[in-house]
Enzyme design. Structure first.
Site, mmCIF file in Angstrom:
data_model
loop_
_atom_site.group_PDB
_atom_site.id
_atom_site.type_symbol
_atom_site.label_atom_id
_atom_site.label_comp_id
_atom_site.label_asym_id
_atom_site.label_seq_id
_atom_site.Cartn_x
_atom_site.Cartn_y
_atom_site.Cartn_z
ATOM 1 N N ASP A 169 42.348 33.587 45.897
ATOM 2 C CA ASP A 169 41.991 34.596 45.649
ATOM 3 C C ASP A 169 41.357 34.988 46.371
ATOM 4 O OD1 ASP A 169 39.527 35.899 43.884
ATOM 5 O OD2 ASP A 169 40.898 34.874 42.543
ATOM 6 N N HIS A 220 34.835 38.498 43.185
ATOM 7 C CA HIS A 220 35.234 37.857 42.261
ATOM 8 C C HIS A 220 36.128 36.608 42.506
ATOM 9 C CE1 HIS A 220 39.613 37.851 40.093
ATOM 10 N NE2 HIS A 220 39.922 38.842 39.889
ATOM 11 N N SER A 255 42.499 36.623 34.792
ATOM 12 C CA SER A 255 41.609 35.747 35.626
ATOM 13 C C SER A 255 40.663 34.809 35.364
ATOM 14 C CB SER A 255 40.608 36.355 36.889
ATOM 15 O OG SER A 255 41.204 38.197 37.485
#
Length: 245
Positions: free
Chosen positions: A23, A63, A205
């Protein structure tokens, strides 16, 4: 942390599981992150080159930190290895993703979390080869199965634990798609006090991340010493059995 005595595979915390999180890295100082369960990570550039040490895997986008927090909420005792492929934005190359999978397999992780993927069919063969290498090593890839109905790679490849969205599902549970081909989980991450859900991050996600957390619980529940593809199938079987309880 969520009460691990509730929901599927109760009483388990992912102890012993090693999870590579591909990520944007992780910010270990965040309140939602259990820093002592974060291992040294790496950064992988678009050309596939790898940088380790220092600040290589520090998250500057947020994120990856949110994804890691979602995993740790369900499996707080798993060891997480951040692999940063997102740098200036949430975009990377197929080469970087494949190299990240290869790196994770080389580290002998148990689970690879890919809260992302590619809808470019031109990458299918390369992703299939990387997924097959992971499978032969007994590494479970947990990845987004589709994006708005479009198959996502490597999540739609056989042998990968694909994950889809179920917006109505409670975050403490997971389910199975109607065709039985992939799992379903909530697209909402761990909430931030005082921040409405619509202003927080959300989407596939976090469904994927939560499924990785449940996979870590399933790994802790395994009692055999299966290797290779049989190990991934045993993990999948435990997840499926948890749905029938």
């Amino acid at each position: 942390m969520r009460d691990e005595d509730n929901g599927p595979l109760p009483g388990l915390t992912g102890k012993g599981a090693r999870i590579a999180i591909i990520d944007s890295g992780v910010h270990v100082g965040h309140d939602h992150i259990r820093a002592e369960r974060i291992a040294d990570g790496v950064a992988i550039a678009g050309d596939g080159s790898i940088e380790g040490g220092g600040e290589a895997s520090i998250d500057r986008l947020g994120h990856g930190t949110a994804v890691t927090a979602a995993i740790q909420e369900i499996a707080p005792d798993a060891l997480c290895l951040p692999v940063r492929v997102f740098h200036a934005s949430l975009k990377t190359t197929g080469l970087a993703l494949i190299r990240a999978i290869e790196w994770a397999v080389d580290q002998r992780v148990d689970i690879i979390n890919l809260s992302l993927g590619s809808t470019n069919a031109a990458h299918r063969d390369a992703f299939a080869q990387a997924a097959q290498r992971a499978l032969q090593a007994g590494v479970a890839i947990v990845a987004a199965h589709d994006v708005d109905g479009a198959p996502c790679l490597p999540g739609a490849i056989p042998g990968v634990i694909g994950v889809g969205l179920d917006w109505d599902r409670p975050r403490a549970t997971f389910g199975l798609s109607g065709d039985g081909e992939h799992f379903l989980a909530s697209g909402y991450p761990r909430p931030i006090p005082g921040v409405p859900p619509r202003r927080n991050l959300y989407g596939i996600s976090f469904a994927t991340a939560q499924m990785s957390g449940f996979a870590a619980r399933a790994l802790e529940a395994m009692v055999d010493d299966a290797t290779g593809p049989a190990r991934v199938e045993a993990l999948r079987a435990i997840l499926l059995a948890a749905l029938s309880r």
